[in-house]
Design a protein around this motif. Structure first.
Motif, PDB file in Angstrom:
ATOM      1  N   PHE A  83       0.854  -1.185   0.000  1.00 26.75           N
ATOM      2  CA  PHE A  83       0.000   0.000   0.000  1.00 26.75           C
ATOM      3  C   PHE A  83       0.893   1.239   0.000  1.00 26.75           C
ATOM      4  N   MET A  84       0.459   2.299  -0.696  1.00 25.03           N
ATOM      5  CA  MET A  84       1.305   3.493  -0.782  1.00 25.03           C
ATOM      6  C   MET A  84       0.474   4.749  -0.995  1.00 25.03           C
ATOM      7  N   VAL A  85       1.084   5.879  -0.649  1.00 25.98           N
ATOM      8  CA  VAL A  85       0.514   7.202  -0.912  1.00 25.98           C
ATOM      9  C   VAL A  85       1.597   8.059  -1.561  1.00 25.98           C
ATOM     10  N   PHE A 142       1.898   4.028 -12.147  1.00 29.30           N
ATOM     11  CA  PHE A 142       2.658   3.085 -11.319  1.00 29.30           C
ATOM     12  C   PHE A 142       1.762   2.390 -10.293  1.00 29.30           C
ATOM     13  N   THR A 143       0.889   3.144  -9.643  1.00 27.72           N
ATOM     14  CA  THR A 143       0.080   2.568  -8.566  1.00 27.72           C
ATOM     15  C   THR A 143      -1.030   1.660  -9.074  1.00 27.72           C
ATOM     16  N   THR A 144      -1.284   1.669 -10.378  1.00 32.81           N
ATOM     17  CA  THR A 144      -2.286   0.753 -10.927  1.00 32.81           C
ATOM     18  C   THR A 144      -1.948  -0.688 -10.583  1.00 32.81           C
ATOM     19  N   ASN A 145      -0.658  -1.018 -10.571  1.00 35.29           N
ATOM     20  CA  ASN A 145      -0.232  -2.387 -10.269  1.00 35.29           C
ATOM     21  C   ASN A 145      -0.437  -2.757  -8.808  1.00 35.29           C
ATOM     22  N   TYR A 146      -0.658  -1.756  -7.958  1.00 35.56           N
ATOM     23  CA  TYR A 146      -0.764  -2.010  -6.522  1.00 35.56           C
ATOM     24  C   TYR A 146      -2.140  -1.660  -5.962  1.00 35.56           C
ATOM     25  N   GLY A 147      -3.052  -1.216  -6.805  1.00 35.34           N
ATOM     26  CA  GLY A 147      -4.410  -0.949  -6.346  1.00 35.34           C
ATOM     27  C   GLY A 147      -4.516   0.201  -5.370  1.00 35.34           C
ATOM     28  N   CYS A 148      -3.611   1.182  -5.469  1.00 34.60           N
ATOM     29  CA  CYS A 148      -3.613   2.312  -4.531  1.00 34.60           C
ATOM     30  C   CYS A 148      -3.898   3.625  -5.243  1.00 34.60           C
ATOM     31  N   THR A 149      -4.730   3.577  -6.242  1.00 35.35           N
ATOM     32  CA  THR A 149      -5.027   4.772  -7.014  1.00 35.35           C
ATOM     33  C   THR A 149      -6.169   5.553  -6.372  1.00 35.35           C
ATOM     34  N   GLU A 150      -5.945   6.829  -6.176  1.00 36.97           N
ATOM     35  CA  GLU A 150      -7.005   7.711  -5.690  1.00 36.97           C
ATOM     36  C   GLU A 150      -8.075   7.817  -6.778  1.00 36.97           C
ATOM     37  N   PRO A 151      -9.336   7.481  -6.498  1.00 37.54           N
ATOM     38  CA  PRO A 151     -10.362   7.439  -7.546  1.00 37.54           C
ATOM     39  C   PRO A 151     -10.527   8.737  -8.334  1.00 37.54           C
ATOM     40  N   LEU A 152     -10.525   9.896  -7.649  1.00 37.78           N
ATOM     41  CA  LEU A 152     -10.686  11.148  -8.380  1.00 37.78           C
ATOM     42  C   LEU A 152      -9.479  11.403  -9.279  1.00 37.78           C
ATOM     43  N   MET A 153      -8.284  11.097  -8.787  1.00 41.03           N
ATOM     44  CA  MET A 153      -7.083  11.252  -9.602  1.00 41.03           C
ATOM     45  C   MET A 153      -7.178  10.405 -10.860  1.00 41.03           C
ATOM     46  N   ARG A 154      -7.575   9.156 -10.706  1.00 43.90           N
ATOM     47  CA  ARG A 154      -7.655   8.264 -11.856  1.00 43.90           C
ATOM     48  C   ARG A 154      -8.670   8.768 -12.883  1.00 43.90           C
ATOM     49  N   LYS A 155      -9.812   9.243 -12.415  1.00 45.71           N
ATOM     50  CA  LYS A 155     -10.824   9.730 -13.358  1.00 45.71           C
ATOM     51  C   LYS A 155     -10.314  10.951 -14.118  1.00 45.71           C
ATOM     52  N   GLY A 195      -5.599   5.895   2.344  1.00 51.11           N
ATOM     53  CA  GLY A 195      -4.483   6.617   1.751  1.00 51.11           C
ATOM     54  C   GLY A 195      -4.883   8.030   1.374  1.00 51.11           C
ATOM     55  N   VAL A 196      -4.169   9.018   1.916  1.00 50.30           N
ATOM     56  CA  VAL A 196      -4.502  10.428   1.718  1.00 50.30           C
ATOM     57  C   VAL A 196      -3.352  11.128   0.994  1.00 50.30           C
ATOM     58  N   ASN A 197      -3.687  11.946   0.019  1.00 52.14           N
ATOM     59  CA  ASN A 197      -2.698  12.680  -0.775  1.00 52.14           C
ATOM     60  C   ASN A 197      -2.508  14.079  -0.198  1.00 52.14           C
ATOM     61  N   THR A 198      -1.436  14.280   0.564  1.00 53.18           N
ATOM     62  CA  THR A 198      -1.144  15.609   1.123  1.00 53.18           C
ATOM     63  C   THR A 198      -0.323  16.467   0.168  1.00 53.18           C
ATOM     64  N   ALA A 199       0.116  15.902  -0.958  1.00 48.29           N
ATOM     65  CA  ALA A 199       1.042  16.600  -1.858  1.00 48.29           C
ATOM     66  C   ALA A 199       0.340  17.287  -3.023  1.00 48.29           C
ATOM     67  N   ASN A 236      -8.840   1.742  12.279  1.00 50.27           N
ATOM     68  CA  ASN A 236      -8.542   2.583  11.120  1.00 50.27           C
ATOM     69  C   ASN A 236      -7.087   3.040  11.136  1.00 50.27           C
ATOM     70  N   ILE A 237      -6.424   2.874   9.986  1.00 50.13           N
ATOM     71  CA  ILE A 237      -5.044   3.320   9.811  1.00 50.13           C
ATOM     72  C   ILE A 237      -5.018   4.387   8.719  1.00 50.13           C
ATOM     73  N   LEU A 238      -4.423   5.524   9.019  1.00 56.76           N
ATOM     74  CA  LEU A 238      -4.241   6.595   8.040  1.00 56.76           C
ATOM     75  C   LEU A 238      -2.810   6.559   7.518  1.00 56.76           C
ATOM     76  N   MET A 239      -2.654   6.648   6.197  1.00 56.47           N
ATOM     77  CA  MET A 239      -1.343   6.807   5.577  1.00 56.47           C
ATOM     78  C   MET A 239      -1.303   8.160   4.875  1.00 56.47           C
ATOM     79  N   ALA A 240      -0.284   8.959   5.165  1.00 56.91           N
ATOM     80  CA  ALA A 240      -0.111  10.259   4.525  1.00 56.91           C
ATOM     81  C   ALA A 240       1.381  10.566   4.479  1.00 56.91           C
ATOM     82  N   HIS A 241       1.782  11.423   3.559  1.00 50.05           N
ATOM     83  CA  HIS A 241       3.206  11.750   3.469  1.00 50.05           C
ATOM     84  C   HIS A 241       3.585  12.869   4.430  1.00 50.05           C
ATOM     85  N   HIS A 242       2.897  13.999   4.356  1.00 51.79           N
ATOM     86  CA  HIS A 242       3.273  15.159   5.166  1.00 51.79           C
ATOM     87  C   HIS A 242       2.638  15.101   6.552  1.00 51.79           C
ATOM     88  N   PRO A 243       3.426  15.264   7.608  1.00 54.91           N
ATOM     89  CA  PRO A 243       2.845  15.418   8.945  1.00 54.91           C
ATOM     90  C   PRO A 243       1.982  16.674   9.017  1.00 54.91           C
TER      91      PRO A 243
END
Length: 428
Positions: A83-85, A142-155, A195-199, A236-243
């Protein structure tokens, strides 16, 4: 549940002869392989908190993919359990429309009504949204292979910018975060990861304490992290890049996240720290490849063990054993000072109802729901499968892109527990 957690790999597109971090990566893989052999165990999941690449370059992601396959092999973990963000280095900040995008970033970072502005763009200005997401194109592929695509980003990235007016936003399916379930649960609890996109609004003018104190902080809208709720039977586990320190309106976001997520994993700062506040554990991951020139930064990775045990006064406690390992110049070793054990109370919000047992899911032996989802989204015959399995439960929408229809179809598979049948169709 055993988790391998890393962050800030910073893959460069450089020749192997000048790769100063090769020894560290090889040391990590050998250390994980030795650990699994000596302890007779495997890792259930691998979680990566951003900055997989260095400049969002396609070649960097190809190299990262090779490395992650090696790491999965050493950890005994399937690639479908990675899993990745994204982080700020996972976007090509020099992509087309850079100057305009920087103005949009500043607008969202400093506006008092930035949530309203973003919602207006989602409904009425898809072109501006596509401009914000455009630098993530290689990351999205890249994330298509890992199923970690943000739905709005993909659309938004699946359609040409000239057709932006034709994009129809669906609040339920087109979220600004991805969510999934880790394995088949933990002692009767569902373990959900978000997975949350802070970037999204990150650029060369970002706030950086002590370096760029007048830089703009990053905008994280509430709709980007609203998925998690501390409901009965869920961890619940949150993953994010920026604190949170790097975000606009940090106090409000901190309170909201603590109410939603028992475990919060961050990257970016390159220094390993952790704490437990407000019945939530915050892990600042450090960096696997932190960059040269600062002796304060040491390459690190984390092992996280999760367990649920009965509490003395009733209910259950979530136990988190965080083991930090750092590179000493020759090999990785255990960091006793930064490693910690935490305990979080799992509350019963509905006092009138006993917690239900987890429902039985019809899955092939040794195969997870996530593995089936990824295989389906990548399948070249996905459209044929949808048509073949259509039993009056699903209607293909020709006005929407293929990916959106796939997501709607998987909702039907989940609702009617058709995972086994879908897996058979994929592999026929």
């Amino acid at each position: 549940m055993k988790i391998l957690q890393i962050s800030d790999i910073h893959w460069h597109n450089i020749h192997a002869l000048t790769d100063v971090y090769r020894d560290i990566r090889e040391g990590l893989i050998q250390d994980i392989r030795n650990y699994c052999y000596e302890k007779a165990t495997i890792f259930d999941h691998i979680l990566i908190c951003g900055d997989i690449a260095y400049s969002g370059n396609e070649v960097e992601y190809r190299k990262a993919d090779e490395f992650l396959n090696e790491l999965c092999n050493a950890a005994g973990c399937k690639p479908s359990e990675v899993f990745m963000v994204p982080g700020n280095h996972d976007k090509n900040i020099f992509a087309e429309c850079k100057s305009t995008r920087e103005i949009l970033n500043q607008t969202l970072a400093k506006s008092d009504k930035n949530d309203e502005t973003l919602c207006d763009w989602i409904e009425n200005d898809k072109t501006s949204l596509q401009m914000l997401y455009h630098p993530f194109y290689n990351y999205d592929q890249f994330t298509t292979n890992y199923g970690c695509t943000e739905p709005l980003m993909r659309k938004l990235l699946s359609q040409d910018i000239e057709n932006s007016k034709d994009i129809i936003y669906n609040e339920k399916n087109d979220t600004m975060y991805w969510e999934d379930e880790l394995g088949n649960g933990l002692n009767g609890y569902h373990v959900r990861v978000y997975g949350v996109n802070t970037a999204l609004t990150s650029d060369l003018q970002d706030y950086d304490p002590g370096v760029r104190d007048d830089g703009h902080k990053l905008f994280l809208p509430k709709i980007a992290y609203k998925g998690g709720h501390k409901t009965d039977g869920n961890i619940n586990i949150l993953m994010a890049h920026h604190p949170i320190l790097f975000l606009a309106s940090p106090d409000n976001i901190r309170t909201d996240l603590d109410e939603r997520y028992q475990i919060q994993l961050f990257g970016h700062v390159h220094i390993s720290k952790s704490n437990c506040e407000n019945n939530a554990v915050h892990v600042f991951s450090g960096s696997l490849q932190p960059g040269e020139g600062n002796q304060e930064y040491r390459p690190v990775f984390n092992m996280i063990d999760l367990d649920v045990r009965p509490a003395e006064n009733g209910g259950d406690n979530l136990h988190i054993n965080l083991q930090v390992h750092y590179w000493n110049g020759r090999r990785f070793e255990y960091d006793i000072n930064e490693s910690s054990q935490f305990q979080v109370k799992l509350t019963n919000n509905n006092r009138w109802k006993e917690r239900e047992q987890m429902e039985h899911i019809n899955l092939p032996e040794g195969i997870s729901k996530r593995e089936i989802r990824i295989a389906f989204t990548k399948s070249p015959i996905a459209r044929e499968i949808m048509d073949e399995m259509d039993k009056g439960l699903f209607c293909y929408d020709n006005s929407q892109p293929l990916y959106s229809n796939k997501m709607r179809f998987l909702d039907v598979i989940m609702q009617y527990n058709l995972w086994g049948e879908l897996w058979s169709k994929i592999n026929k």
